[in-house]
Design a protein around this motif. Structure first.
Motif, PDB file in Angstrom:
ATOM      1  N   LEU A   1       0.841  -1.197   0.000  1.00 28.23           N
ATOM      2  CA  LEU A   1       0.000   0.000   0.000  1.00 28.23           C
ATOM      3  C   LEU A   1       0.876   1.247   0.000  1.00 28.23           C
ATOM      4  CD1 LEU A   1      -1.542  -2.245   1.952  1.00 28.23           C
ATOM      5  CD2 LEU A   1      -3.103  -0.359   2.305  1.00 28.23           C
ATOM      6  N   PRO A   2       0.525   2.228  -0.847  1.00 31.00           N
ATOM      7  CA  PRO A   2       1.286   3.473  -0.833  1.00 31.00           C
ATOM      8  C   PRO A   2       0.909   4.334   0.375  1.00 31.00           C
ATOM      9  CG  PRO A   2      -0.388   3.534  -2.559  1.00 31.00           C
ATOM     10  CD  PRO A   2      -0.505   2.206  -1.883  1.00 31.00           C
ATOM     11  N   LEU A   3       1.925   4.858   1.034  1.00 32.58           N
ATOM     12  CA  LEU A   3       1.713   5.747   2.183  1.00 32.58           C
ATOM     13  C   LEU A   3       2.316   7.105   1.883  1.00 32.58           C
ATOM     14  CD1 LEU A   3       2.848   3.575   5.261  1.00 32.58           C
ATOM     15  CD2 LEU A   3       0.532   3.844   4.353  1.00 32.58           C
ATOM     16  N   GLY A   4       1.683   8.137   2.424  1.00 32.74           N
ATOM     17  CA  GLY A   4       2.250   9.480   2.280  1.00 32.74           C
ATOM     18  C   GLY A   4       2.175  10.221   3.595  1.00 32.74           C
ATOM     19  N   ASP A   5       2.974  11.284   3.681  1.00 28.52           N
ATOM     20  CA  ASP A   5       2.922  12.143   4.853  1.00 28.52           C
ATOM     21  C   ASP A   5       1.693  13.043   4.708  1.00 28.52           C
ATOM     22  OD1 ASP A   5       3.301  13.920   6.913  1.00 28.52           O
ATOM     23  OD2 ASP A   5       4.866  15.052   5.889  1.00 28.52           O
ATOM     24  N   PRO A   6       0.700  12.891   5.569  1.00 28.29           N
ATOM     25  CA  PRO A   6      -0.536  13.662   5.368  1.00 28.29           C
ATOM     26  C   PRO A   6      -0.309  15.173   5.406  1.00 28.29           C
ATOM     27  CG  PRO A   6      -0.558  12.515   7.500  1.00 28.29           C
ATOM     28  CD  PRO A   6       0.632  12.004   6.743  1.00 28.29           C
ATOM     29  N   TRP A   7       0.691  15.633   6.177  1.00 28.95           N
ATOM     30  CA  TRP A   7       0.896  17.079   6.335  1.00 28.95           C
ATOM     31  C   TRP A   7       1.499  17.721   5.089  1.00 28.95           C
ATOM     32  CZ3 TRP A   7       1.252  13.765  10.497  1.00 28.95           C
ATOM     33  CH2 TRP A   7       0.350  14.005  11.534  1.00 28.95           C
ATOM     34  N   THR A   8       2.072  16.879   4.209  1.00 30.41           N
ATOM     35  CA  THR A   8       2.592  17.421   2.955  1.00 30.41           C
ATOM     36  C   THR A   8       1.451  17.993   2.121  1.00 30.41           C
ATOM     37  OG1 THR A   8       4.366  15.794   2.945  1.00 30.41           O
ATOM     38  CG2 THR A   8       3.839  16.810   0.840  1.00 30.41           C
ATOM     39  N   PHE A   9       0.310  17.316   2.175  1.00 35.47           N
ATOM     40  CA  PHE A   9      -0.824  17.725   1.339  1.00 35.47           C
ATOM     41  C   PHE A   9      -1.929  18.415   2.137  1.00 35.47           C
ATOM     42  CE2 PHE A   9       1.128  13.880  -0.460  1.00 35.47           C
ATOM     43  CZ  PHE A   9       1.531  14.382  -1.679  1.00 35.47           C
ATOM     44  N   PHE A  10      -1.984  18.105   3.423  1.00 37.55           N
ATOM     45  CA  PHE A  10      -3.020  18.681   4.283  1.00 37.55           C
ATOM     46  C   PHE A  10      -2.347  19.270   5.527  1.00 37.55           C
ATOM     47  CE2 PHE A  10      -4.868  15.159   1.901  1.00 37.55           C
ATOM     48  CZ  PHE A  10      -5.994  15.739   1.338  1.00 37.55           C
ATOM     49  N   PRO A  11      -1.804  20.490   5.396  1.00 37.72           N
ATOM     50  CA  PRO A  11      -1.024  21.071   6.496  1.00 37.72           C
ATOM     51  C   PRO A  11      -1.833  21.227   7.785  1.00 37.72           C
ATOM     52  CG  PRO A  11      -0.795  22.378   4.484  1.00 37.72           C
ATOM     53  CD  PRO A  11      -1.857  21.362   4.206  1.00 37.72           C
ATOM     54  N   ASP A  12      -3.156  21.319   7.650  1.00 32.14           N
ATOM     55  CA  ASP A  12      -3.981  21.518   8.845  1.00 32.14           C
ATOM     56  C   ASP A  12      -4.493  20.218   9.454  1.00 32.14           C
ATOM     57  OD1 ASP A  12      -3.669  24.235   8.470  1.00 32.14           O
ATOM     58  OD2 ASP A  12      -5.481  24.393   7.238  1.00 32.14           O
ATOM     59  N   TYR A  13      -4.039  19.100   8.910  1.00 25.51           N
ATOM     60  CA  TYR A  13      -4.511  17.800   9.409  1.00 25.51           C
ATOM     61  C   TYR A  13      -4.256  17.696  10.912  1.00 25.51           C
ATOM     62  CZ  TYR A  13      -5.056  12.677   9.569  1.00 25.51           C
ATOM     63  OH  TYR A  13      -5.461  11.393   9.854  1.00 25.51           O
ATOM     64  N   ASP A  14      -5.301  17.317  11.630  1.00 24.14           N
ATOM     65  CA  ASP A  14      -5.212  17.312  13.093  1.00 24.14           C
ATOM     66  C   ASP A  14      -5.823  16.023  13.662  1.00 24.14           C
ATOM     67  OD1 ASP A  14      -4.847  18.122  15.695  1.00 24.14           O
ATOM     68  OD2 ASP A  14      -6.617  19.402  15.734  1.00 24.14           O
ATOM     69  N   PRO A  15      -5.094  14.910  13.515  1.00 27.26           N
ATOM     70  CA  PRO A  15      -5.658  13.642  13.997  1.00 27.26           C
ATOM     71  C   PRO A  15      -5.592  13.548  15.517  1.00 27.26           C
ATOM     72  CG  PRO A  15      -3.441  13.285  13.165  1.00 27.26           C
ATOM     73  CD  PRO A  15      -3.732  14.748  12.973  1.00 27.26           C
ATOM     74  N   LYS A  16      -6.742  13.390  16.115  1.00 31.27           N
ATOM     75  CA  LYS A  16      -6.766  13.231  17.569  1.00 31.27           C
ATOM     76  C   LYS A  16      -6.852  11.730  17.866  1.00 31.27           C
ATOM     77  CE  LYS A  16      -8.536  17.766  18.755  1.00 31.27           C
ATOM     78  NZ  LYS A  16      -8.385  18.362  17.405  1.00 31.27           N
ATOM     79  N   LEU A  17      -5.721  11.178  18.236  1.00 33.32           N
ATOM     80  CA  LEU A  17      -5.669   9.731  18.423  1.00 33.32           C
ATOM     81  C   LEU A  17      -6.422   9.336  19.685  1.00 33.32           C
ATOM     82  CD1 LEU A  17      -1.930   9.050  17.504  1.00 33.32           C
ATOM     83  CD2 LEU A  17      -3.937   8.897  16.043  1.00 33.32           C
ATOM     84  N   PRO A  18      -7.311   8.344  19.550  1.00 34.88           N
ATOM     85  CA  PRO A  18      -8.078   7.909  20.720  1.00 34.88           C
ATOM     86  C   PRO A  18      -7.193   7.166  21.724  1.00 34.88           C
ATOM     87  CG  PRO A  18      -8.621   6.572  18.807  1.00 34.88           C
ATOM     88  CD  PRO A  18      -7.688   7.633  18.330  1.00 34.88           C
ATOM     89  N   ALA A  19      -7.735   7.022  22.913  1.00 34.46           N
ATOM     90  CA  ALA A  19      -6.968   6.418  24.008  1.00 34.46           C
ATOM     91  C   ALA A  19      -6.501   5.008  23.657  1.00 34.46           C
ATOM     92  CB  ALA A  19      -7.802   6.401  25.277  1.00 34.46           C
ATOM     93  N   PHE A  20      -7.335   4.241  22.931  1.00 32.82           N
ATOM     94  CA  PHE A  20      -6.926   2.856  22.652  1.00 32.82           C
ATOM     95  C   PHE A  20      -5.645   2.819  21.818  1.00 32.82           C
ATOM     96  CE2 PHE A  20      -9.258   3.329  18.631  1.00 32.82           C
ATOM     97  CZ  PHE A  20      -8.476   2.595  17.762  1.00 32.82           C
ATOM     98  N   ALA A  21      -5.474   3.838  20.962  1.00 29.44           N
ATOM     99  CA  ALA A  21      -4.267   3.880  20.132  1.00 29.44           C
ATOM    100  C   ALA A  21      -3.041   4.178  20.997  1.00 29.44           C
ATOM    101  CB  ALA A  21      -4.415   4.941  19.048  1.00 29.44           C
ATOM    102  N   ARG A  22      -3.200   5.130  21.892  1.00 27.42           N
ATOM    103  CA  ARG A  22      -2.087   5.505  22.767  1.00 27.42           C
ATOM    104  C   ARG A  22      -1.672   4.330  23.644  1.00 27.42           C
ATOM    105  NH1 ARG A  22      -2.527   7.674  27.834  1.00 27.42           N
ATOM    106  NH2 ARG A  22      -4.673   8.317  27.468  1.00 27.42           N
ATOM    107  N   LEU A  23      -2.682   3.621  24.162  1.00 25.87           N
ATOM    108  CA  LEU A  23      -2.376   2.511  25.065  1.00 25.87           C
ATOM    109  C   LEU A  23      -1.802   1.309  24.307  1.00 25.87           C
ATOM    110  CD1 LEU A  23      -5.591   2.850  27.235  1.00 25.87           C
ATOM    111  CD2 LEU A  23      -3.253   3.259  28.016  1.00 25.87           C
ATOM    112  N   SER A  24      -2.424   0.969  23.166  1.00 24.97           N
ATOM    113  CA  SER A  24      -1.991  -0.251  22.482  1.00 24.97           C
ATOM    114  C   SER A  24      -0.650  -0.068  21.789  1.00 24.97           C
ATOM    115  CB  SER A  24      -3.052  -0.703  21.479  1.00 24.97           C
ATOM    116  OG  SER A  24      -3.266   0.277  20.487  1.00 24.97           O
ATOM    117  N   LEU A  25      -0.333   1.166  21.393  1.00 23.98           N
ATOM    118  CA  LEU A  25       0.921   1.388  20.671  1.00 23.98           C
ATOM    119  C   LEU A  25       2.008   1.975  21.571  1.00 23.98           C
ATOM    120  CD1 LEU A  25      -0.632   2.808  17.400  1.00 23.98           C
ATOM    121  CD2 LEU A  25       0.627   0.672  17.609  1.00 23.98           C
ATOM    122  N   ASP A  26       1.672   2.199  22.820  1.00 27.28           N
ATOM    123  CA  ASP A  26       2.638   2.736  23.781  1.00 27.28           C
ATOM    124  C   ASP A  26       3.234   4.062  23.282  1.00 27.28           C
ATOM    125  OD1 ASP A  26       4.130   2.876  26.056  1.00 27.28           O
ATOM    126  OD2 ASP A  26       5.730   1.556  25.350  1.00 27.28           O
TER     127      ASP A  26
END
Lengths: 86, 166
Positions: B68-93
């Protein structure tokens, strides 16, 4: 699939720490309350299905690339601006 | 007595899309919860083509036909503001912002990637090499946000269109 009947305010336990409660029933809409540990992701199934579909669509067809490829571990950098975490 | 030599961490794999590729086992990312749409695939490496500087490829090692192709979201969407949920913070440390990065899956058409999945960014812990695609339900982002055409490219295309004789 296990099928259980529940009335308003009754609930179901999934494992030891996920609880589903029937909060309200209105015609064809059921509102469920979900109590789960913070590390358990909870999503509407459509959201997950949409992501599955988008991921499959992202994989291009079988055509081989003509240029060289290299492993690029160093290209992944931590964000300069730290994202906010809820 | 001679000690057995340590296993060589450098591996070579022959990929249907990219041909022969060498990587270090230490650079493998594990998706313990899988990647939606590709059940059972856990081990991935990140690749780059010489001719593409804005795209990285998330290449499965369990099914070599999946990349799968991946890109840096901020290159194209400078205002991108992903608010990661708690499960992401906990599961990914994700304790330390320096330890992880966020990439977005690019969805292409024939002319190259034109959409980005900002609703479910791929969060990669660079330290423990654990990664997960994290749905941001209710964020307002979609799985196919149109990548804006850079102004310079748009202007050039417009100029070329004008130059074409009737």
């Amino acid at each position: 699939m296990l099928v259980l009947s529940r009335k308003l305010n009754q609930s179901i336990m999934i494992g030891d720490n996920v609880q589903l409660v029937v909060v309200s029933i209105d015609r064809d809409t059921v509102k469920l309350g979900i109590q789960a540990p913070r590390e358990v992701p909870v999503h509407r199934a459509e959201v997950y299905e949409e992501i599955q579909k988008a991921n499959r669509a992202a994989v291009p067809g079988a055509a081989a690339e003509s240029t060289n490829v290299k492993a690029a571990p160093a290209l992944l950098k931590s964000r300069r601006k730290a994202p906010k975490i809820n | 007595m001679v000690n057995a030599p340590p296993a060589n961490p450098i591996k070579t794999v022959d990929l249907p899309r990219f041909g022969s590729c060498t990587y270090n086992e230490a650079d493998i990312f594990v998706f313990p919860w899988g990647l939606p749409g590709f059940d059972g695939l856990r081990a991935f490496i990140v690749l780059q083509l010489e001719t593409q500087d804005q795209i990285l490829w998330l290449q499965s090692l369990d099914d070599l036909s999946v990349a799968l192709p991946l890109g840096d979201p901020w290159t194209f969407f400078p205002d991108y503001d992903p608010k990661l949920p708690a499960f992401a913070r906990l599961s990914l440390d994700l304790g330390n912002a320096d330890d992880f990065t966020i990439m977005a899956v690019m969805v292409g058409t024939d002319g190259g990637p034109t959409f980005m999945n900002l609703m479910a960014p791929v969060v990669l812990n660079l330290k423990n090499r654990v990664a997960r695609q994290v749905p941001l339900e209710g964020s307002g982002y979609t799985v196919a946000m149109k990548i804006p055409v850079p102004e310079a490219v748009a202007a050039q295309a417009a100029a070329q269109a004008e130059a074409v004789p009737e």
